[in-house]
Write an enzyme that holds these catalytic residues in place. Structure first.
Site, PDB file in Angstrom:
ATOM      1  N   SER A 125      -5.413  21.757  -9.646  1.00  0.00           N
ATOM      2  CA  SER A 125      -6.357  20.688  -9.530  1.00  0.00           C
ATOM      3  C   SER A 125      -6.052  19.941  -8.419  1.00  0.00           C
ATOM      4  CB  SER A 125      -5.896  19.538 -10.605  1.00  0.00           C
ATOM      5  OG  SER A 125      -6.836  18.264 -10.451  1.00  0.00           O
ATOM      6  N   TYR A 150       0.420  13.733 -15.709  1.00  0.00           N
ATOM      7  CA  TYR A 150      -0.323  15.003 -15.449  1.00  0.00           C
ATOM      8  C   TYR A 150      -0.202  15.743 -14.284  1.00  0.00           C
ATOM      9  CZ  TYR A 150      -4.462  17.886 -14.939  1.00  0.00           C
ATOM     10  OH  TYR A 150      -5.545  19.066 -14.703  1.00  0.00           O
ATOM     11  N   LYS A 154       1.003  19.579 -12.700  1.00  0.00           N
ATOM     12  CA  LYS A 154       0.156  20.630 -12.132  1.00  0.00           C
ATOM     13  C   LYS A 154       0.826  21.002 -10.508  1.00  0.00           C
ATOM     14  CE  LYS A 154      -3.233  21.253 -14.983  1.00  0.00           C
ATOM     15  NZ  LYS A 154      -3.111  22.773 -15.370  1.00  0.00           N
TER      16      LYS A 154
HETATM   17  P1  NAD Z   1      -9.574  21.709 -22.218  1.00  0.00           P
HETATM   18  O1  NAD Z   1      -8.606  20.678 -23.038  1.00  0.00           O
HETATM   19  O2  NAD Z   1     -11.002  21.941 -22.764  1.00  0.00           O
HETATM   20  O3  NAD Z   1      -8.783  23.193 -22.441  1.00  0.00           O
HETATM   21  C1  NAD Z   1      -7.385  23.453 -22.351  1.00  0.00           C
HETATM   22  C2  NAD Z   1      -7.095  24.375 -23.643  1.00  0.00           C
HETATM   23  O4  NAD Z   1      -5.526  24.440 -23.800  1.00  0.00           O
HETATM   24  C3  NAD Z   1      -7.913  23.479 -25.102  1.00  0.00           C
HETATM   25  O5  NAD Z   1      -8.463  24.303 -25.656  1.00  0.00           O
HETATM   26  C4  NAD Z   1      -6.249  23.284 -25.702  1.00  0.00           C
HETATM   27  O6  NAD Z   1      -6.481  23.466 -27.086  1.00  0.00           O
HETATM   28  C5  NAD Z   1      -5.433  24.244 -25.290  1.00  0.00           C
HETATM   29  N1  NAD Z   1      -4.021  24.089 -25.234  1.00  0.00           N
HETATM   30  C6  NAD Z   1      -3.467  22.932 -24.585  1.00  0.00           C
HETATM   31  N2  NAD Z   1      -2.107  23.155 -25.113  1.00  0.00           N
HETATM   32  C7  NAD Z   1      -1.741  24.338 -25.461  1.00  0.00           C
HETATM   33  C8  NAD Z   1      -0.650  24.894 -25.753  1.00  0.00           C
HETATM   34  N3  NAD Z   1       0.580  24.502 -25.800  1.00  0.00           N
HETATM   35  N4  NAD Z   1      -0.867  26.141 -26.236  1.00  0.00           N
HETATM   36  C9  NAD Z   1      -1.794  26.653 -26.469  1.00  0.00           C
HETATM   37  N5  NAD Z   1      -3.180  26.032 -26.232  1.00  0.00           N
HETATM   38  C10 NAD Z   1      -2.870  25.086 -25.669  1.00  0.00           C
HETATM   39  O7  NAD Z   1      -9.489  21.409 -20.661  1.00  0.00           O
HETATM   40  P2  NAD Z   1     -10.530  22.037 -19.396  1.00  0.00           P
HETATM   41  O8  NAD Z   1     -11.156  21.001 -18.843  1.00  0.00           O
HETATM   42  O9  NAD Z   1     -11.086  23.456 -19.984  1.00  0.00           O
HETATM   43  O10 NAD Z   1      -9.038  22.444 -18.613  1.00  0.00           O
HETATM   44  C11 NAD Z   1      -8.344  23.881 -18.414  1.00  0.00           C
HETATM   45  C12 NAD Z   1      -7.279  23.604 -17.431  1.00  0.00           C
HETATM   46  O11 NAD Z   1      -7.861  23.242 -16.292  1.00  0.00           O
HETATM   47  C13 NAD Z   1      -6.202  22.702 -17.650  1.00  0.00           C
HETATM   48  O12 NAD Z   1      -5.133  23.351 -17.343  1.00  0.00           O
HETATM   49  C14 NAD Z   1      -6.609  21.550 -16.900  1.00  0.00           C
HETATM   50  O13 NAD Z   1      -5.622  20.762 -16.804  1.00  0.00           O
HETATM   51  C15 NAD Z   1      -7.107  22.076 -15.674  1.00  0.00           C
HETATM   52  N6  NAD Z   1      -8.017  21.314 -15.272  1.00  0.00           N
HETATM   53  C16 NAD Z   1      -9.062  20.649 -15.547  1.00  0.00           C
HETATM   54  C17 NAD Z   1      -9.974  19.942 -15.072  1.00  0.00           C
HETATM   55  C18 NAD Z   1     -10.850  19.250 -15.436  1.00  0.00           C
HETATM   56  O14 NAD Z   1     -11.317  17.942 -14.882  1.00  0.00           O
HETATM   57  N7  NAD Z   1     -11.673  19.656 -16.811  1.00  0.00           N
HETATM   58  C19 NAD Z   1      -9.613  19.647 -13.427  1.00  0.00           C
HETATM   59  C20 NAD Z   1      -8.623  20.493 -12.942  1.00  0.00           C
HETATM   60  C21 NAD Z   1      -7.617  21.214 -13.668  1.00  0.00           C
HETATM   61  C1  WQD Z   2     -14.695  10.277 -11.269  1.00  0.00           C
HETATM   62  C2  WQD Z   2     -15.398   8.933 -10.617  1.00  0.00           C
HETATM   63  C3  WQD Z   2     -14.118   7.184 -11.429  1.00  0.00           C
HETATM   64  C4  WQD Z   2     -15.343   7.400 -15.691  1.00  0.00           C
HETATM   65  C5  WQD Z   2      -9.844  13.478 -13.052  1.00  0.00           C
HETATM   66  C6  WQD Z   2      -8.357  13.909 -13.222  1.00  0.00           C
HETATM   67  C7  WQD Z   2      -8.356  14.963 -12.129  1.00  0.00           C
HETATM   68  C8  WQD Z   2      -8.973  16.156 -12.615  1.00  0.00           C
HETATM   69  C9  WQD Z   2     -10.523  15.663 -12.756  1.00  0.00           C
HETATM   70  C10 WQD Z   2      -7.956  17.599 -13.952  1.00  0.00           C
HETATM   71  C11 WQD Z   2     -14.069   8.236 -10.065  1.00  0.00           C
HETATM   72  C12 WQD Z   2     -15.405   7.047 -11.816  1.00  0.00           C
HETATM   73  C13 WQD Z   2     -15.145   7.475 -14.353  1.00  0.00           C
HETATM   74  C14 WQD Z   2     -16.279   6.133 -16.177  1.00  0.00           C
HETATM   75  C15 WQD Z   2     -16.242   5.758 -13.690  1.00  0.00           C
HETATM   76  N1  WQD Z   2      -8.749  16.665 -13.783  1.00  0.00           N
HETATM   77  N2  WQD Z   2     -15.606   6.747 -13.255  1.00  0.00           N
HETATM   78  N3  WQD Z   2     -16.488   5.244 -14.961  1.00  0.00           N
HETATM   79  O1  WQD Z   2     -10.704  10.827 -11.817  1.00  0.00           O
HETATM   80  O2  WQD Z   2     -11.807  12.303 -10.058  1.00  0.00           O
HETATM   81  O3  WQD Z   2     -10.522  13.246 -11.750  1.00  0.00           O
HETATM   82  O4  WQD Z   2     -10.649  14.628 -13.677  1.00  0.00           O
HETATM   83  O5  WQD Z   2      -7.001  17.982 -13.167  1.00  0.00           O
HETATM   84  O6  WQD Z   2      -6.822  15.263 -12.180  1.00  0.00           O
HETATM   85  O7  WQD Z   2      -7.993  12.521 -12.310  1.00  0.00           O
HETATM   86  O8  WQD Z   2     -12.630  12.338 -12.502  1.00  0.00           O
HETATM   87  O9  WQD Z   2     -14.593  12.053 -14.028  1.00  0.00           O
HETATM   88  O10 WQD Z   2     -12.456  10.595 -14.505  1.00  0.00           O
HETATM   89  O11 WQD Z   2     -13.749  10.177 -12.573  1.00  0.00           O
HETATM   90  O12 WQD Z   2     -16.780   4.877 -12.895  1.00  0.00           O
HETATM   91  O13 WQD Z   2     -16.464   5.787 -17.281  1.00  0.00           O
HETATM   92  O14 WQD Z   2     -16.008   8.431 -11.648  1.00  0.00           O
HETATM   93  O15 WQD Z   2     -13.612   5.969 -11.202  1.00  0.00           O
HETATM   94  O16 WQD Z   2     -14.607   7.528  -9.113  1.00  0.00           O
HETATM   95  P1  WQD Z   2     -11.308  11.989 -11.176  1.00  0.00           P
HETATM   96  P2  WQD Z   2     -13.434  11.496 -13.411  1.00  0.00           P
END
Ligand code: NAD
Ligand code: WQD
Length: 338
Positions: A125, A150, A154
């Site tokens: 991330s 969290y 990562k």
């Molecule tokens: P998500 O929660 O939809 O998907 C994660 C999946 O992992 C879920 O289906 C959950 O049931 C499963 N899971 C969690 N713990 C588990 C375990 N111990 N064993 C088996 N399955 C398990 O989230 P997503 O948005 O699809 O994110 C996928 C990956 O990408 C995650 O690792 C997340 O941290 C990373 N990521 C997400 C974002 C974002 O904003 N969505 C941004 C950067 C990184």
């Molecule tokens: C985006 C912008 C908020 C909600 C998060 C995690 C990051 C990554 C992606 C996994 C910001 C603003 C949000 C609301 C708002 N996840 N906001 N009102 O914070 O950039 O990233 O998700 O790795 O680790 O931190 O994403 O969508 O929460 O926020 O004003 O109700 O929207 O302040 O500027 P963020 P976000």
């Protein structure tokens, strides 16, 4: 190449990636404990690709279950999405986050190596950059101080996987640093399905649009940005999914250790997103300006030229399509997969 194990494959990014993998003819096996997903997402995948999705309901912490999967299936690479991802929850439950994300990944990687599978693509991330030292963020930007457990999972997992690859160069490890994934599959049948009150901006906006929430709270308008609200690099989840297909190709070519930003290179503020959503979909999003959210930074967007150069990948979809596709999913499925 054998099969691709997709951990967390029932989740938001995982399920979209399974579609793209099956579309290019990859044999996929999904593992998910369904802690934050519904198995229905995989039925929707099948309806799109016309292919079955072999599924194991299992936990990455469950060594025996992993042993069984690796014994039964000929797995040649793992795309590792499984993990807990709610920033606020991680502050309240650090142990649970470190256990699930770190111990889970250590168990997975140990079973992988025992079965001679040393190819992994890891969901990292942009959060590992902390408050970034420079913008746009290249992969050379130093990792920063994370503001929540969290983010630390990562950052630490990147270090762990890098050390494992350095100690044994049979490993191919690709760390993908996602920026802010939004959007949904064009079909409107798959998308993000958050439990409870959404933490992230786009699912909150779509819930306001569908009438589940009254208004959006905009967290601060006194940041040093063009309109005072936070700027992020939003990327369409299908673009992100395709990025994994490209990374897999790189793994097959013996990648060693590689790190790529997956973003568009474009920054949009919260109010830009509100305006684009309203214009793209003809829906009004009432909002109120509230306090800053602790841990938020002003600006975060990628320089994604390395992924273009080395993976031949670049984001195709713009903000209009991201807004349209997020809305189509929410409108057609007001209660997600339920
Ligand atoms: P998500 O929660 O939809 O998907 C994660 C999946 O992992 C879920 O289906 C959950 O049931 C499963 N899971 C969690 N713990 C588990 C375990 N111990 N064993 C088996 N399955 C398990 O989230 P997503 O948005 O699809 O994110 C996928 C990956 O990408 C995650 O690792 C997340 O941290 C990373 N990521 C997400 C974002 C974002 O904003 N969505 C941004 C950067 C990184
Ligand atoms: C985006 C912008 C908020 C909600 C998060 C995690 C990051 C990554 C992606 C996994 C910001 C603003 C949000 C609301 C708002 N996840 N906001 N009102 O914070 O950039 O990233 O998700 O790795 O680790 O931190 O994403 O969508 O929460 O926020 O004003 O109700 O929207 O302040 O500027 P963020 P976000």
């Amino acid at each position: 190449m054998g099969k691709i194990l997709v951990t967390g494959g029932a989740g938001f990014i995982g399920s979209h990636t399974v579609v793209e993998l099956q579309n290019v003819g990859k044999e996929v096996v999904v593992l998910d404990n369904l802690s934050n997903a519904s198995e229905k997402s995989l039925e929707r995948v099948s309806a799109i690709t016309g292919k079955k999705v072999p599924f194991y309901k299992a936990d990455i912490l469950d060594r025996e279950a992993l042993e069984e999967i690796f014994s039964k299936e000929d797995i040649s690479a793992v795309i590792h999405f499984a993990g807990l991802k709610a920033v606020g929850e991680s502050v309240a439950k650090p142990w649970e986050y470190y256990e699930n994300n770190i111990a889970g990944t250590l168990t997975l990687v140990d079973v992988m190596r025992k079965h001679g599978c040393k190819n992994i693509i890891f969901s990292s991330s942009a959060t590992v950059y902390g408050d970034p030292a420079f913008i746009p963020i290249t992969e050379e930007c130093p990792k920063g101080v994370c503001t929540n457990p969290y983010g630390w999972t990562k950052s630490m997992l990147e270090q762990i996987l890098s050390d494992i690859q350095k100690a044994d160069n049979e490993w191919n490890v690709i760390l993908l640093r996602y920026f802010n994934p939004i959007g949904a599959h064009k079909s409107g049948t798959m998308g993000e399905n958050p439990n409870g009150i959404p933490n992230n901006l786009m699912p909150y906006i779509t819930q306001v649009a569908v009438g589940k929430r009254d208004h959006l709270n905009v967290f601060g308008n006194d940041y040093d940005t063009h309109d005072g609200t936070g700027v992020r690099d939003y990327i369409h989840v299908v673009d992100l999914a395709v990025g994994h297909v490209k990374a897999l190709k790189k793994i097959e070519e013996k990648a060693g250790l590689k790190i790529y930003n997956l973003g568009t290179g474009q920054g949009y503020s919260v109010l830009d997103i509100v305006k684009n959503f309203e214009e793209a979909n003809g829906v009004k999003i009432p909002y109120e300006i509230t306090e800053r959210r602790p841990g938020d930074i002003a600006t975060c967007y990628a320089d994604a030229t390395l992924a273009k150069k080395e993976l031949g990948w670049e984001a195709k979809y713009g903000i209009k399509e991201m807004c349209e596709d997020s809305w189509r999913w929410q409108k057609n499925n007001p209660n997600g997969y339920q």
